[in-house]
Design an enzyme around this catalytic site. Structure first.
Site, PDB file in Angstrom:
ATOM      1  N   ARG A  13      65.691  77.731  85.160  1.00 50.86           N
ATOM      2  CA  ARG A  13      65.685  76.998  86.430  1.00 50.86           C
ATOM      3  C   ARG A  13      66.966  77.305  87.197  1.00 50.86           C
ATOM      4  NH1 ARG A  13      65.592  70.423  87.058  1.00 50.86           N
ATOM      5  NH2 ARG A  13      67.704  70.756  86.319  1.00 50.86           N
ATOM      6  N   PHE A  50      59.493  63.576  86.750  1.00 46.58           N
ATOM      7  CA  PHE A  50      60.655  63.373  85.887  1.00 46.58           C
ATOM      8  C   PHE A  50      60.409  62.142  85.023  1.00 46.58           C
ATOM      9  CE2 PHE A  50      64.970  62.103  84.703  1.00 46.58           C
ATOM     10  CZ  PHE A  50      65.384  63.289  84.148  1.00 46.58           C
ATOM     11  N   TYR A  54      73.729  62.449  92.698  1.00 49.46           N
ATOM     12  CA  TYR A  54      74.576  63.432  92.004  1.00 49.46           C
ATOM     13  C   TYR A  54      74.025  64.853  92.003  1.00 49.46           C
ATOM     14  CZ  TYR A  54      71.759  61.973  87.886  1.00 49.46           C
ATOM     15  OH  TYR A  54      70.759  61.668  87.003  1.00 49.46           O
ATOM     16  N   LYS A  55      72.927  65.068  92.707  1.00 48.92           N
ATOM     17  CA  LYS A  55      72.389  66.424  92.776  1.00 48.92           C
ATOM     18  C   LYS A  55      72.849  67.063  94.090  1.00 48.92           C
ATOM     19  CE  LYS A  55      68.468  65.014  89.898  1.00 48.92           C
ATOM     20  NZ  LYS A  55      68.831  65.754  88.665  1.00 48.92           N
ATOM     21  N   ASP A  60      60.140  59.660  95.331  1.00 44.74           N
ATOM     22  CA  ASP A  60      61.428  59.915  94.698  1.00 44.74           C
ATOM     23  C   ASP A  60      61.984  61.187  95.330  1.00 44.74           C
ATOM     24  OD1 ASP A  60      63.559  60.712  93.096  1.00 44.74           O
ATOM     25  OD2 ASP A  60      62.592  60.113  91.223  1.00 44.74           O
TER      26      ASP A  60
END
Lengths: 433, 433
Positions: free
Chosen positions: B392, B130, B225-226, B200
């Site tokens: 996705r 990312f 927040y995922k 990560d």
């Protein structure tokens, strides 16, 4: 003659800013003189945050980054804060915390100083500055081979503006004493000495007029949860003079400071201007609440704006000083803030003379028990004469009235005259914020 | 034979985790396959955040730092997340954003590497990581005289584990492809090569079992927040192996990482252990919401915990692959995630073969219009064969069921078979998050 409660009531009746108080739900029975630590809850905030949670997040989910404009919040609220600190739209953003924003701007300032004047290696600040500012500067001084020099009194400032100075880093209004620097004069003097200036506006933004552009300041940061009423730990703001904004990376190069974050490229390309000072994804609930808080201050624009707020703030502080000295000087109360309004932010600090010099904590606890919320800041126990324990009272003209000031002083008088503060429950120490 | 909707309904009926879905209010008519980007709203969050606003902030004001335990939130929620990632209480805290936490741990890792192995100067990561991770590493490489080396394929990893490597920095589950690294094996190999490892866990925490302690990892960060359902831009978390935690300052030395923040001393003294990784004042509304989200994952502990969630996640993903290939392969759909479950996180990516290789964006828009929310990630336009446009789909076993997977594939089939995606409104580009 000292003013009476009736005099104060008349001041309230004549106060053209009084309607602004209806923006807030203050708890009944409380006189809140700690808005310089945590601003109060605006009425609009609860419903706005509910809307963000239920509709924007709960119903619209990921789409809200675009449809609800979450992605634009840092800039949109930054523009609103810009109106309070004398900068143009597009120059200020909301992001992260004051500490982290200070890290960004001090890093940039040190890079600039190294490029333009490599021999200058001092960061100068005040030993009485809020500690987080000093801790961040200590960290960056280590990293950049610079040195953090702390002055003990503002009298030492002129001598510190010399050829060794790279960056002068000051909080405009001292968190303890309330002393306010003359931003324009200090900035001009530092520039004349060839240095850059960073202003921490934690106790300034929303409290009094600030004109960063007029002062030709270089960098500024500030806090969202004090006079801006953004809520506990609200995100902070950061401003960089446009002439500096694109000179260097700030090191916290998160993806939302990228020129094109949604292209997901592997190399960092900083966004133009102030947007490169955004780092990671903003905490949307807290950011949305901050906007409501900022709006409560902007609501004064139709009533004279920051100039009118400042005028009332000075009047509240002067009334408090007048009454506290008239009623409580004989009980040991001393003024510990500058007497001159132009040298004072929107707070007044009192201390206690011998033999009560140790009583400050308990006096504040007794006041809080009576519903008068201020806070206590410990002095230096080895030299209380020079650095006394402080009773700190913040006066936020958006929601504090004159009669409340009168009542607060009467409570202080009662706590001291009756020696109520000696009750054991007021001597239990807890964490102080 | 390919499974029918009735088969899927049976799987739902037999699903022992199904009750967990009642923790959420999902919008009607939506199949939400984007929890890997933004988790959904837990039912408990709205009332909890209201309580924080109305009672803790609105009524109790500044006192709530102590009485409501605001000051303890970073550690309290960190401990809860610790249960999901295989670390002990007191080892993990919640703070800031993933980007900033990565800055902290990579700074510490580079300081350690410089002290222990000064000749090692490479930070290795994947080009497909990312971007914010790479941007932060790029910044720190500049600062520390290190070099960021990006590998293009996991096949290049063994060769990169050599005497030049200081820090290996990987996201365990790739945000695009869903490829999952074997944390224990990679960590052991990097250690054997004398390097430190940063993980990560943005797409791992709450998605599958993680055992940082068992893998003897060095540092980890992750996103709130995922899969943790903490709300948009929720604060992130950071973990440091206790054997490293006190070796170095992290540079973002804000006041709440100080050993005694409320003594307001001018010199920084880092707190013991992981608390020094806290920087400024936490954004309380967003942090309180994060706790509710983490609690929705912990609610699975009584039902088999992360092992049970992972088992269901694999089953959902395999069902999706089976159905998508059976129904849509002839329409151009190709699997773009690893087929082997052990190499895949909780998401599945699809792409479109020629001549539809450019259609991905519009297909996803058409799916979203039908209430199937996934997201689109652009490929490399110059070599779409190698790096295709991606559809996705994230499968969060807390709230996604088997029949929903069936329905999602039927919608995908309909969009492709009817060429619905060719409608002009599905070709308007907006910002993609």
């Amino acid at each position: 003659m000292t003013r009476t409660r009736q005099d104060c009531q008349v001041l309230d009746d004549e106060d053209t800013l009084r309607e602004l108080r209806h923006q807030f739900d203050l708890p009944p029975g409380v006189i809140y003189l700690d808005g310089n630590s945590l601003g109060v809850l605006p009425r609009a905030t609860a419903s706005r945050v509910q809307e963000v949670m239920q509709r924007e997040w709960g119903q619209d989910l990921i789409k809200s980054w675009n449809t609800a404009g979450w992605i634009d919040l840092p800039g949109r609220i930054g523009d609103k804060i810009g109106r309070l600190i004398g900068v143009k739209p597009g120059e200020c953003v909301v992001a992260d915390s004051t500490s982290l924003n200070l890290y960004k701007v001090l890093s940039a300032a040190l890079q600039m100083a190294r490029a333009d004047a490599p021999k200058r290696r001092l960061i100068v600040s005040e030993r009485s500055n809020f500690p987080t500012d000093l801790y961040i500067a200590e960290s960056l001084a280590r990293q950049h081979g610079a040195e953090l020099k702390l002055i003990d009194s503002v009298d030492e400032l002129p001598a510190a503006l010399n050829g060794d100075l790279a960056v002068l880093m000051l909080t405009q209004v001292n968190y303890r004493s309330g002393f306010m620097h003359d931003m324009a004069a200090v900035t001009a003097a530092a520039h004349a000495a060839g240095a850059l200036v960073i202003w921490d506006l934690a106790h300034s933004a929303g409290a009094h007029e600030v004109d960063l552009s007029g002062a030709r300041a270089d960098f500024a940061v500030g806090c969202g949860y004090k006079y801006l009423n953004g809520g506990p730990g609200a995100p902070a703001f950061v401003w960089v003079n446009p002439k500096h904004a694109e000179r260097f990376w700030q090191p916290l190069s998160g993806w939302l400071g990228h020129a094109a974050p949604f292209q997901f490229t592997p190399n960092y390309q900083p966004a133009p201007g102030i947007r490169r000072y955004i780092a990671g994804t903003p905490a949307i609930l807290s950011t949305a609440a901050l906007e409501c808080g900022v709006d409560t201050v902007l609501a004064a624009e139709a009533l004279g704006g920051m100039a009118a707020l400042r005028k009332k703030s000075v009047a509240l502080c002067e009334l408090f000083i007048e009454l506290a000295e008239a009623r409580c000087a004989s009980l040991g109360i001393r003024l510990s803030s500058p007497r001159e309004a132009s040298q004072r932010g929107s707070q007044v600090c009192l201390s206690l003379a011998a033999p009560l010099q140790e009583a400050g904590y308990a006096v504040m606890q007794a006041l809080i028990a009576r519903g008068v919320i201020g806070d206590f800041r410990a002095g230096d126990p080895r030299r209380l004469e020079q650095v006394p324990h402080i009773l700190r009272f913040g006066f936020t003209p958006l929601y504090i009235g004159y009669a409340e000031v009168f009542d607060a002083v009467e409570h202080l008088h009662a706590v001291l005259a009756s020696e109520e503060w000696r009750r054991p429950e007021f001597h239990q120490q807890g964490a102080v914020t």
